[in-house]
Design a protein around this motif. Sequence first.
Motif, PDB file in Angstrom:
ATOM      1  N   TYR A 106       0.855  -1.184   0.000  1.00 48.45           N
ATOM      2  CA  TYR A 106       0.000   0.000   0.000  1.00 48.45           C
ATOM      3  C   TYR A 106       0.891   1.234   0.000  1.00 48.45           C
ATOM      4  CZ  TYR A 106      -4.406   2.478   0.645  1.00 48.45           C
ATOM      5  OH  TYR A 106      -5.512   3.261   0.443  1.00 48.45           O
ATOM      6  N   VAL A 107       0.383   2.310  -0.608  1.00 45.89           N
ATOM      7  CA  VAL A 107       1.176   3.535  -0.749  1.00 45.89           C
ATOM      8  C   VAL A 107       0.343   4.746  -0.349  1.00 45.89           C
ATOM      9  CG1 VAL A 107       2.415   5.015  -2.374  1.00 45.89           C
ATOM     10  CG2 VAL A 107       2.548   2.527  -2.611  1.00 45.89           C
ATOM     11  N   THR A 113      -2.351  11.232   1.400  1.00 49.92           N
ATOM     12  CA  THR A 113      -3.381  10.802   0.455  1.00 49.92           C
ATOM     13  C   THR A 113      -3.181   9.326   0.108  1.00 49.92           C
ATOM     14  OG1 THR A 113      -3.514  13.006  -0.519  1.00 49.92           O
ATOM     15  CG2 THR A 113      -4.400  11.182  -1.808  1.00 49.92           C
ATOM     16  N   PRO A 114      -4.195   8.484   0.342  1.00 52.06           N
ATOM     17  CA  PRO A 114      -4.050   7.058   0.021  1.00 52.06           C
ATOM     18  C   PRO A 114      -4.160   6.815  -1.478  1.00 52.06           C
ATOM     19  CG  PRO A 114      -6.228   7.501   0.923  1.00 52.06           C
ATOM     20  CD  PRO A 114      -5.464   8.779   1.020  1.00 52.06           C
ATOM     21  N   VAL A 115      -3.258   5.995  -2.026  1.00 53.67           N
ATOM     22  CA  VAL A 115      -3.283   5.685  -3.456  1.00 53.67           C
ATOM     23  C   VAL A 115      -3.194   4.173  -3.680  1.00 53.67           C
ATOM     24  CG1 VAL A 115      -2.366   7.886  -4.241  1.00 53.67           C
ATOM     25  CG2 VAL A 115      -0.792   6.073  -3.579  1.00 53.67           C
ATOM     26  N   GLY A 116      -3.526   3.396  -2.653  1.00 54.94           N
ATOM     27  CA  GLY A 116      -3.496   1.944  -2.782  1.00 54.94           C
ATOM     28  C   GLY A 116      -4.894   1.374  -2.930  1.00 54.94           C
ATOM     29  N   GLU A 117      -4.983   0.054  -2.956  1.00 52.47           N
ATOM     30  CA  GLU A 117      -6.254  -0.638  -3.069  1.00 52.47           C
ATOM     31  C   GLU A 117      -6.701  -1.129  -1.695  1.00 52.47           C
ATOM     32  OE1 GLU A 117      -5.919  -3.734  -5.916  1.00 52.47           O
ATOM     33  OE2 GLU A 117      -5.325  -2.407  -7.564  1.00 52.47           O
ATOM     34  N   GLU A 119      -8.360  -3.643  -0.876  1.00 52.11           N
ATOM     35  CA  GLU A 119      -8.202  -5.088  -0.718  1.00 52.11           C
ATOM     36  C   GLU A 119      -6.833  -5.441  -0.132  1.00 52.11           C
ATOM     37  OE1 GLU A 119      -9.052  -9.004  -0.591  1.00 52.11           O
ATOM     38  OE2 GLU A 119     -10.448  -7.371  -1.070  1.00 52.11           O
ATOM     39  N   ALA A 120      -5.848  -4.575  -0.369  1.00 51.70           N
ATOM     40  CA  ALA A 120      -4.509  -4.839   0.151  1.00 51.70           C
ATOM     41  C   ALA A 120      -4.508  -4.908   1.669  1.00 51.70           C
ATOM     42  CB  ALA A 120      -3.535  -3.758  -0.324  1.00 51.70           C
ATOM     43  N   MET A 121      -5.274  -4.048   2.317  1.00 49.78           N
ATOM     44  CA  MET A 121      -5.319  -4.055   3.776  1.00 49.78           C
ATOM     45  C   MET A 121      -5.981  -5.326   4.309  1.00 49.78           C
ATOM     46  SD  MET A 121      -3.746  -1.627   5.218  1.00 49.78           S
ATOM     47  CE  MET A 121      -3.162   0.068   5.051  1.00 49.78           C
ATOM     48  N   ARG A 122      -6.989  -5.804   3.636  1.00 56.57           N
ATOM     49  CA  ARG A 122      -7.640  -7.033   4.076  1.00 56.57           C
ATOM     50  C   ARG A 122      -6.698  -8.232   3.942  1.00 56.57           C
ATOM     51  NH1 ARG A 122     -12.090  -4.128   1.938  1.00 56.57           N
ATOM     52  NH2 ARG A 122     -11.730  -4.856  -0.205  1.00 56.57           N
ATOM     53  N   THR A 123      -5.968  -8.254   2.837  1.00 56.19           N
ATOM     54  CA  THR A 123      -4.989  -9.325   2.650  1.00 56.19           C
ATOM     55  C   THR A 123      -3.873  -9.218   3.685  1.00 56.19           C
ATOM     56  OG1 THR A 123      -5.448  -9.318   0.281  1.00 56.19           O
ATOM     57  CG2 THR A 123      -3.434 -10.395   0.987  1.00 56.19           C
ATOM     58  N   PHE A 124      -3.443  -7.999   3.952  1.00 56.40           N
ATOM     59  CA  PHE A 124      -2.413  -7.735   4.962  1.00 56.40           C
ATOM     60  C   PHE A 124      -2.840  -8.305   6.317  1.00 56.40           C
ATOM     61  CE2 PHE A 124      -0.752  -4.984   8.326  1.00 56.40           C
ATOM     62  CZ  PHE A 124       0.598  -4.917   8.022  1.00 56.40           C
ATOM     63  N   ALA A 125      -4.049  -8.007   6.723  1.00 54.63           N
ATOM     64  CA  ALA A 125      -4.559  -8.473   8.019  1.00 54.63           C
ATOM     65  C   ALA A 125      -4.649  -9.991   8.063  1.00 54.63           C
ATOM     66  CB  ALA A 125      -5.923  -7.847   8.297  1.00 54.63           C
ATOM     67  N   ALA A 126      -5.110 -10.594   6.978  1.00 55.47           N
ATOM     68  CA  ALA A 126      -5.270 -12.040   6.948  1.00 55.47           C
ATOM     69  C   ALA A 126      -3.928 -12.751   7.029  1.00 55.47           C
ATOM     70  CB  ALA A 126      -6.014 -12.450   5.681  1.00 55.47           C
TER      71      ALA A 126
END
Length: 278
Positions: A106-107, A113-117, A119-126
Amino acid sequence: MNATSTGALLLCRADPETVRPLAHLLREQMLLTRAGEEWSVLVPEGKPWRGAGPSGGGDPEPVDRVLGGWATALAVGSSWPVLALWWDADRAGYTLAAGFRRPVGYVWLTDGTPVGEDEAMRTFAARLGLDPVLDLQELEALTRPDPESDAEARLRGLLAVLTRTGLTLPTGLGPGESADRLRSVAAVQRGVERVEWAGWRDAVRVELDAVESSSLGPWVRGPRARAIAAAQLAAGLPLLLWGARRRSGGWAAAGAVLLAQGALGLAYHRARAATESR
């Protein structure tokens, strides 16, 4: 953040003794220290993102690409995840690598300003085994616009969630610090180790040391390993001869395998002893 505050950290969810052998294979000079009960942190001593290659020559490579490559290389050869944190004058972000799975990242721009997706955070948590409700809510909040939070604050928010997994970064090792500052802080930590490439022979030696110091050690080297090797030789020779006399390929093969394993076991012990005596 400004142009002088480019920095990077590699967070490994394993203790330093486990991380050390693989870190040698990155062929980069780094400082390795503990970052909590279950985590270690690697701090680059150099600034390879200034130019391709160890000497710093060639075209500059973005810090996120350099750190992402390191994280992926470490994760592929291990059973624990690796989190790369990076920041420069324009952006900040992370890359999480775990095994052979595709890395996730994520960036944020410097102003936050967030410029990521999302879904990346959900995958990160999992992948890190975080709470799918409470922890994920805090992570998802980092993906929403917030004029009060810049990129440094976003990364600190990410680290705050990870403290629940046992991550504790030493004071001074954190987002926004320059590479020089990170290096100087890491160098004075208790138990810090310097990791550097010393050739393939030393890299293999480090790997063998790691195996011998693990739970497999007594079965690889030492009195127990020598006894097993001798027993394999003692059992293998008569079994090979018996199988040959009876023209039994299966028993002869079993005897040959035992002989080979026993011989390799004793040869390994002698080779390691000779290496250490140099």
